[in-house]
Design an enzyme around this catalytic site. Structure first.
Site: not given
Lengths: 240, 240
Positions: A9, A51, A67, A71, A121
């Site tokens: 890492y 998303g 998702e 939506e 929205e």
DNA sequence: CATGTTTAGGTCATTGTGACCATAGCTATC
DNA sequence: GATAGCTATGGTCACAATGACCTAAACATG
């Protein structure tokens, strides 16, 4: 499991991964894309692609499906969903390295998106509007949308995804409108019919008919099993 | 910049992102893929696709290019490089959620990979061998390879990437061998020539010729500007 | 019943395709 | 130097696919 790599890492930072969706449908004889609009400050009125973050224990495809359903309120398994590309430029988000896996979704005229909370929205926006440089501000969403549009246009040529835009059963005119609206130019109805019906298992006749308000009743079809379209539908003369 | 999403980092864990490469080339009349073999225990002798972690401040494409150059010692800008798909199943790595962005690279017969350290060696492996279930063990690398192969085969049909396998200048027989080796069946030389030379700007004649040890000298060509191939090269009758 | 509208299906010249065949231009060998 | 062998190049020909049309069928409306 990462057993034969020298790097561990070191040199990397933890990253956040999101999925973003380009959801196309056809409404009012125009291609529309689902966009999320922020209803409250800050950034009030700005549009983004729908998303969100991938959750623990969730596959990428599962996150995209979740998702999608959040939506649109629709069962994503009835739609065509495919990965578009992953965007991961460093500098997309200053707080943390973020990647977004973009998905392309194609579906028949979907229900009005679920009523938004006061903070966000969902809206169906004509693609021509969404492509205007003043609409999509966030990140690289304009680029993702453009790539999704290119992909969708290209796939209509040599695959049968066009039928994913049509709610079953559908007429050949419905299917032709998908091509015309997505590509932006008219096709000859007669030649289109010949190609579609001669292609191997693109559509299957149901034997039933639909009477609109005017004109001869149209035969109804369902999607066939074929994924690839042969011979392909050509749009060479109109290539932009 | 992540300003209009309800989710913050809740419900997500930091993730590590790698790039993996499917690098194809043609050697000895067969399609080969570059694989990394571990030379020392543990996991001695196991093959994986080349790849590694994306570094800080590095784009995905940059990371893929860097890995490509590290493994092959070749200037990646001369190759065709495109994103394949992102694999991110939870559970790929028990220590940390990892995603891998798979890339497809196509190039002319590349130099022998750089001499490996004692821990890892790069090898050109015939694709037919690499697809054998006993060769690729790690993660989902066999699936990635298969998808890369499918993508490469499909793109030969309707794009001009086949020329990316040929070192310039090349003959039409060279180009035809790309198709034959990748698709796995022979093409008629005469019909192939007709299609390639009639397609818009697929190849450009240099006016020079190459004399092999035997046979009539072949005209030499360079890549044209076209990215898409029209009319496409068909392989419908041999589709598997 | 005439008219308008849309679907369904046909014609025809042109182009693209697949399966061949013939010739050109080199090397190796007799 | 003639000949065989080999590959590249180019041509033929029947057939399929295509694009641009045209015509008829089957509904609704006035």
């Amino acid at each position: 499991m990462i057993h034969d790599r020298e790097q561990k890492y070191d040199g990397t930072v933890p990253a956040a991964v999101t999925v973003d969706l380009v959801i196309f449908t056809i409404r009012d004889a125009a291609l529309h894309v689902l966009l999320i609009r922020r209803g409250k400050p800050p950034f009030e009125g700005e549009f983004t692609l729908p998303g969100g973050f991938v959750r623990v224990g969730e596959n990428l495809d599962e996150a995209a499906l979740r998702e999608l359903e959040e939506e649109t309120g629709v069962d994503g398994r009835t739609l065509h969903l495919e990965q578009l590309r992953t965007f991961g430029d460093s500098g997309r988000d200053p707080r943390c390295r973020t990647y977004t896996v973009a998905y392309l979704a194609l579906g028949p005229d979907l229900p009005i998106p679920v009523a938004g909370t006061d903070a966000r929205e969902a809206h169906w926006v004509p693609v021509s509007t969404a492509l205007s440089p003043t609409v999509l501000h966030a990140f690289d969403h304009a680029e993702i949308l453009k790539e999704g549009l290119d992909r969708a246009r290209a796939k209509l040529e040599y695959t049968t995804v066009a039928a994913a835009f049509c709610r079953e059963p559908f007429t050949l005119a419905d299917l032709r409108h998908v091509y015309e609206v997505t590509w932006g130019f008219p096709l000859d109805p007669s030649n289109f019919r010949r190609k579609v019906t001669k292609a191997v298992d693109f559509v299957r006749a149901t034997g039933e008919f639909r009477s609109l308000e005017v004109g001869r009743p149209a035969a109804l079809y369902r999607r066939g099993q074929a994924e690839n379209l042969f011979p392909p539908m050509t749009r060479a003369d109109h290539n932009s």
